[in-house]
Design an enzyme around this catalytic site. Structure first.
Site, PDB file in Angstrom:
ATOM      1  N   GLU A  75      -6.264   6.823  -1.249  1.00 33.58           N
ATOM      2  CA  GLU A  75      -6.202   5.638  -0.394  1.00 33.58           C
ATOM      3  C   GLU A  75      -6.816   4.429  -1.092  1.00 33.58           C
ATOM      4  OE1 GLU A  75      -4.596   5.185   2.485  1.00 33.58           O
ATOM      5  OE2 GLU A  75      -3.855   7.202   2.097  1.00 33.58           O
ATOM      6  N   HIS A  92       0.837  -1.204   0.000  1.00 30.87           N
ATOM      7  CA  HIS A  92       0.000   0.000   0.000  1.00 30.87           C
ATOM      8  C   HIS A  92       0.874   1.256   0.000  1.00 30.87           C
ATOM      9  CE1 HIS A  92      -3.477   2.529   1.380  1.00 30.87           C
ATOM     10  NE2 HIS A  92      -2.502   3.211   1.960  1.00 30.87           N
ATOM     11  N   GLU A  93       1.867   1.287   0.872  1.00 31.64           N
ATOM     12  CA  GLU A  93       2.731   2.468   0.959  1.00 31.64           C
ATOM     13  C   GLU A  93       3.592   2.627  -0.290  1.00 31.64           C
ATOM     14  OE1 GLU A  93       2.070   4.539   3.119  1.00 31.64           O
ATOM     15  OE2 GLU A  93       0.884   3.277   4.447  1.00 31.64           O
ATOM     16  N   HIS A 142       1.593   4.236  -2.934  1.00 32.34           N
ATOM     17  CA  HIS A 142       1.563   5.693  -2.766  1.00 32.34           C
ATOM     18  C   HIS A 142       2.772   6.328  -3.455  1.00 32.34           C
ATOM     19  CE1 HIS A 142      -1.901   6.542  -0.379  1.00 32.34           C
ATOM     20  NE2 HIS A 142      -1.511   5.870   0.691  1.00 32.34           N
TER      21      HIS A 142
END
Length: 288
Positions: free
Chosen positions: A220, A139-140, A143
């Protein structure tokens, strides 16, 4: 390049709308152009300075300990997992850090895709299993790959410019009206101008925060989807479910909360930087 085009187009649109409105109100266009330049310098200046020093700020605010040489198998696994995901995404290896906190959280920050930092809390690292931590890292890293730090900075710069500009335009109109109705004129007009600027910046700032929060929630969902592609949707769903079972987020400062995987809860979803976890889980299930 797309972000730069978006930035230029947005500012041109603001200038065009402002010019039309000011012409209708009979306000000197030159003074408005000067005001817009002033607003843009301060609006974007603050946003880009924050982006430039974001890694330094994060390390100091969260007490991050960057892993240069792994001291145990957990740190070695953490570095290897981030390195593998960076290779999959075509990114330069980011700095990897751990910070002491009982809450399960992680964040990514940095001024560019090739100059980033990914940090995880001890609560997340030791409170989740390996597959769940892998999903959070995905997930990070998504980003970082999506350039979300730069995108959010551009959006913040635009809304900052609008707040500064619009507050002073309204204050100028009110000040002129009050000065024309006051025999002593300038004293009351100046006082009114300063007061109205303060009030209008607060009001426009609230509206601006809604816009920034909306785009933060959108990113997100995109980062969740990116992690699902990297590690599989079930791992990401399991990680979000584990987050929903943990304590409420509270350790991360407000300036960093938008960059965490788990955002602070709010009575009004419109003000949240992160969508509710149940909505994120539902989105992943629907996509799967």
């Amino acid at each position: 390049m797309k972000r730069v085009i978006l930035l230029i187009a947005t500012n041109l649109a603001i200038l065009a709308v402002a010019s039309i409105v000011m012409s209708l109100l009979g306000v000197n266009s030159r003074s408005m152009e000067g005001l817009l330049v002033f607003a843009a310098i301060f609006g974007f200046g603050g946003a880009f300075v924050s982006l430039a020093i974001s890694k330094w700020m994060a390390k100091r605010a969260m007490g991050c300990e960057v892993i240069t040489q792994p001291r145990d198998n957990t740190e070695r696994w953490l570095l290897e997992t981030v390195a593998r995901q960076a290779q999959q995404l075509g990114l330069k290896m980011p700095e990897v850090a751990i910070y002491q906190s009982p809450e399960m959280n992680a964040f990514a920050t940095g001024p560019s895709k090739d100059n980033s930092l990914v940090a995880v809390s001890t609560g997340l690292l030791y409170g989740m299993n390996a597959e769940e931590v892998e999903a959070v890292l995905g997930h990070e890293m998504s980003h970082v790959a999506n350039g979300d730090m730069v995108t959010l900075t551009l959006i913040q710069g635009v809304v900052n410019t609008f707040v500064i500009f619009a507050a002073r335009v309204v204050a100028g109109i009110v000040s002129n009206v009050m000065s024309s109705n006051d025999e002593e004129g300038e004293g009351l007009g100046t006082f009114a101008y300063m007061g109205v600027v303060f009030v209008m910046e607060m009001l426009f700032g609230i509206l601006a925060s809604l816009i920034v929060a909306y785009f933060s929630r959108v990113r997100e969902f995109r980062a969740d989807a990116g992690a699902a592609k990297l590690v599989g949707p079930q791992k990401m769903i399991s990680a979000l479910q584990r987050l929903s079972q943990g304590p409420a987020v509270g350790d991360m400062p407000a300036t960093m909360s938008a960059f965490g995987i788990n955002g602070k809860r709010s009575m009004a979803e419109l003000f949240m930087s992160h969508p509710p976890l149940e909505k994120r889980i539902a989105a992943l299930r629907n996509a799967a």
